[in-house]
Design an enzyme around this catalytic site. Structure first.
Site: not given
Ligand code: 5GP
Ligand code: ZN
Length: 125
Positions: A19, A22, A61, A113
């Protein structure tokens, strides 16, 4: 497909052992933290879609907010409290709090998140 979108699709991984968030919690993946509480971490979204775009995650997690609510409601309330504190600190007072839940709702990282989103920053810019 744009590069950012292409990279984003590669992040999909449902398992705790691999993850991404994580790895951020453990330090395996270096990330600058904006804030930390006993059970939560806050960092900037790597691909912001608003002037303020922070992610608030539980250190433990849980695959999504539904699993978090079901198994650890006290930690969920800490996530919410931290998120509103971040909004108070970094926005002018108007913000969105978003939990994408499930791939078809746009979830790409399967570690619960909250997105804190705002286009009005605290300093008024
Ligand atoms: P989801 O699309 O799952 O709601 O949100 C995940 C978020 O994590 C996305 O907006 C994406 O831009 C962000 N994200 C993905 N990989 C990384 C990373 O390695 N570092 C950071 N700071 N954000 C990330
Ligand atoms: Zn996790």
């Amino acid at each position: 497909m744009e590069l950012a979108a292409l990279t984003k699709t590669r992040l999909i991984d449902m398992s705790e052992s691999n993850c991404l968030f994580c790895k951020i919690v453990s330090g395996e993946m270096a990330t600058e933290f904006v804030a930390e509480t006993d059970n939560t971490l806050v960092f900037k979204d790597i691909w912001p879609v608003a002037k303020v775009h922070l992610l608030v995650i539980p250190k433990q997690h849980y695959s999504d907010v539904a699993e978090l609510a079901q198994n650890a409601p006290v930690i969920l309330s800490e996530v919410l409290k931290t998120a509103t504190e971040m909004a108070r600190e970094y926005t002018a007072g108007s913000f969105k709090l978003q939990f994408n839940t499930g791939a078809e709702a746009g979830q790409t990282v399967f570690h619960a998140h909250a997105h804190v989103l705002s286009d009005t920053e605290k300093d008024g810019s």
